[in-house]
Motif scaffolding. Sequence first.
Motif, mmCIF file in Angstrom:
data_model
loop_
_atom_site.group_PDB
_atom_site.id
_atom_site.type_symbol
_atom_site.label_atom_id
_atom_site.label_comp_id
_atom_site.label_asym_id
_atom_site.label_seq_id
_atom_site.Cartn_x
_atom_site.Cartn_y
_atom_site.Cartn_z
ATOM 1 N N PHE A 1 -44.111 46.167 32.013
ATOM 2 C CA PHE A 1 -44.391 45.554 30.723
ATOM 3 C C PHE A 1 -43.995 46.435 29.551
ATOM 4 O O PHE A 1 -43.733 45.953 28.462
ATOM 5 N N SER A 2 -43.974 47.720 29.774
ATOM 6 C CA SER A 2 -43.601 48.620 28.685
ATOM 7 C C SER A 2 -42.090 48.783 28.568
ATOM 8 O O SER A 2 -41.602 49.408 27.625
ATOM 9 N N MET A 3 -41.353 48.216 29.513
ATOM 10 C CA MET A 3 -39.903 48.409 29.552
ATOM 11 C C MET A 3 -39.121 47.170 29.165
ATOM 12 O O MET A 3 -37.989 47.273 28.702
ATOM 13 N N TYR A 4 -39.715 45.996 29.356
ATOM 14 C CA TYR A 4 -38.963 44.765 29.162
ATOM 15 C C TYR A 4 -39.667 43.822 28.204
ATOM 16 O O TYR A 4 -40.870 43.910 27.982
ATOM 17 N N VAL A 5 -38.883 42.887 27.662
ATOM 18 C CA VAL A 5 -39.477 41.730 27.018
ATOM 19 C C VAL A 5 -40.046 40.862 28.130
ATOM 20 O O VAL A 5 -39.380 40.611 29.131
ATOM 21 N N MET A 6 -41.291 40.450 27.970
ATOM 22 C CA MET A 6 -41.964 39.666 28.998
ATOM 23 C C MET A 6 -42.294 38.275 28.484
ATOM 24 O O MET A 6 -42.487 38.078 27.277
ATOM 25 N N GLY A 7 -42.359 37.332 29.403
ATOM 26 C CA GLY A 7 -42.625 35.975 28.975
ATOM 27 C C GLY A 7 -43.433 35.175 29.970
ATOM 28 O O GLY A 7 -43.515 35.519 31.157
ATOM 29 N N TRP A 8 -44.031 34.121 29.455
ATOM 30 C CA TRP A 8 -44.671 33.102 30.275
ATOM 31 C C TRP A 8 -43.770 31.868 30.268
ATOM 32 O O TRP A 8 -43.309 31.427 29.207
ATOM 33 N N TYR A 9 -43.559 31.339 31.449
ATOM 34 C CA TYR A 9 -42.753 30.150 31.634
ATOM 35 C C TYR A 9 -43.640 29.074 32.262
ATOM 36 O O TYR A 9 -44.665 29.375 32.859
ATOM 37 N N ARG A 10 -43.176 27.840 32.191
ATOM 38 C CA ARG A 10 -43.864 26.772 32.909
ATOM 39 C C ARG A 10 -42.856 25.756 33.411
ATOM 40 O O ARG A 10 -41.773 25.601 32.856
ATOM 41 N N ARG B 1 -37.762 24.542 34.406
ATOM 42 C CA ARG B 1 -38.634 25.613 33.948
ATOM 43 C C ARG B 1 -38.265 25.983 32.509
ATOM 44 O O ARG B 1 -37.097 26.060 32.165
ATOM 45 N N GLU B 2 -39.290 26.209 31.687
ATOM 46 C CA GLU B 2 -39.050 26.543 30.291
ATOM 47 C C GLU B 2 -39.883 27.749 29.883
ATOM 48 O O GLU B 2 -40.985 27.964 30.382
ATOM 49 N N LEU B 3 -39.340 28.503 28.944
ATOM 50 C CA LEU B 3 -40.054 29.647 28.383
ATOM 51 C C LEU B 3 -40.988 29.146 27.287
ATOM 52 O O LEU B 3 -40.553 28.452 26.373
ATOM 53 N N VAL B 4 -42.274 29.494 27.378
ATOM 54 C CA VAL B 4 -43.218 29.030 26.367
ATOM 55 C C VAL B 4 -43.677 30.138 25.430
ATOM 56 O O VAL B 4 -44.082 29.868 24.299
ATOM 57 N N ALA B 5 -43.647 31.385 25.891
ATOM 58 C CA ALA B 5 -44.084 32.489 25.031
ATOM 59 C C ALA B 5 -43.462 33.787 25.514
ATOM 60 O O ALA B 5 -43.293 33.987 26.711
ATOM 61 N N GLY B 6 -43.131 34.664 24.577
ATOM 62 C CA GLY B 6 -42.567 35.955 24.914
ATOM 63 C C GLY B 6 -43.180 37.047 24.064
ATOM 64 O O GLY B 6 -43.649 36.792 22.950
ATOM 65 N N VAL B 7 -43.191 38.262 24.605
ATOM 66 C CA VAL B 7 -43.707 39.419 23.861
ATOM 67 C C VAL B 7 -42.783 40.601 24.098
ATOM 68 O O VAL B 7 -42.356 40.868 25.219
ATOM 69 N N THR B 8 -42.436 41.284 23.023
ATOM 70 C CA THR B 8 -41.510 42.411 23.125
ATOM 71 C C THR B 8 -42.245 43.672 23.578
ATOM 72 O O THR B 8 -43.470 43.694 23.702
ATOM 73 N N ARG B 9 -41.467 44.725 23.779
ATOM 74 C CA ARG B 9 -42.056 45.995 24.222
ATOM 75 C C ARG B 9 -43.068 46.527 23.206
ATOM 76 O O ARG B 9 -44.052 47.165 23.582
ATOM 77 N N ILE B 10 -42.830 46.240 21.925
ATOM 78 C CA ILE B 10 -43.742 46.757 20.908
ATOM 79 C C ILE B 10 -44.792 45.731 20.495
ATOM 80 O O ILE B 10 -45.558 45.971 19.568
ATOM 81 N N GLY B 11 -44.833 44.595 21.179
ATOM 82 C CA GLY B 11 -45.924 43.661 20.960
ATOM 83 C C GLY B 11 -45.646 42.495 20.039
ATOM 84 O O GLY B 11 -46.557 41.721 19.742
#
Length: 115
Positions: free
Chosen positions: A29-38, A45-55
């Motif tokens: 989580f500290s290395m990549y942009v992370m996301g929730w998909y559904r 499948r679609e991306l619904v939310a993402g968070v960058t390394r810095i939040g």
Amino acid sequence: QVQFVESGGGLVQPGGSLRLSCAASGSIFSMYVMGWYRQAPGKQRELVAGVTRIGNSNYADAVKSRFTISKDNAKNTLYLQMNSLKPEDTAVYYCNSVPGVDAYWGQGTQVTVSS
């Protein structure tokens, strides 16, 4: 090898709330942009939310102002707080990096919004 385990789904009435969790096997989580998909039945499948390394976070229009993505790098856990749920939010929810890596897809967690 990276592994994601999603949890927290369930059956909820319209207008209700759920909090999803995604535990990772490593400090990803500290290395990549992370996301929730559904993925809803019969849909891609679609991306619904993402968070960058810095939040910094961003959201699909369909969930904006209702969902909140967050992460705890120390616990290697990604969260999705879902409020004011609607029947159209019914889907299997997954976490992955953004863009998603095929090898990282987990089992997902089912969210069903129904009265």
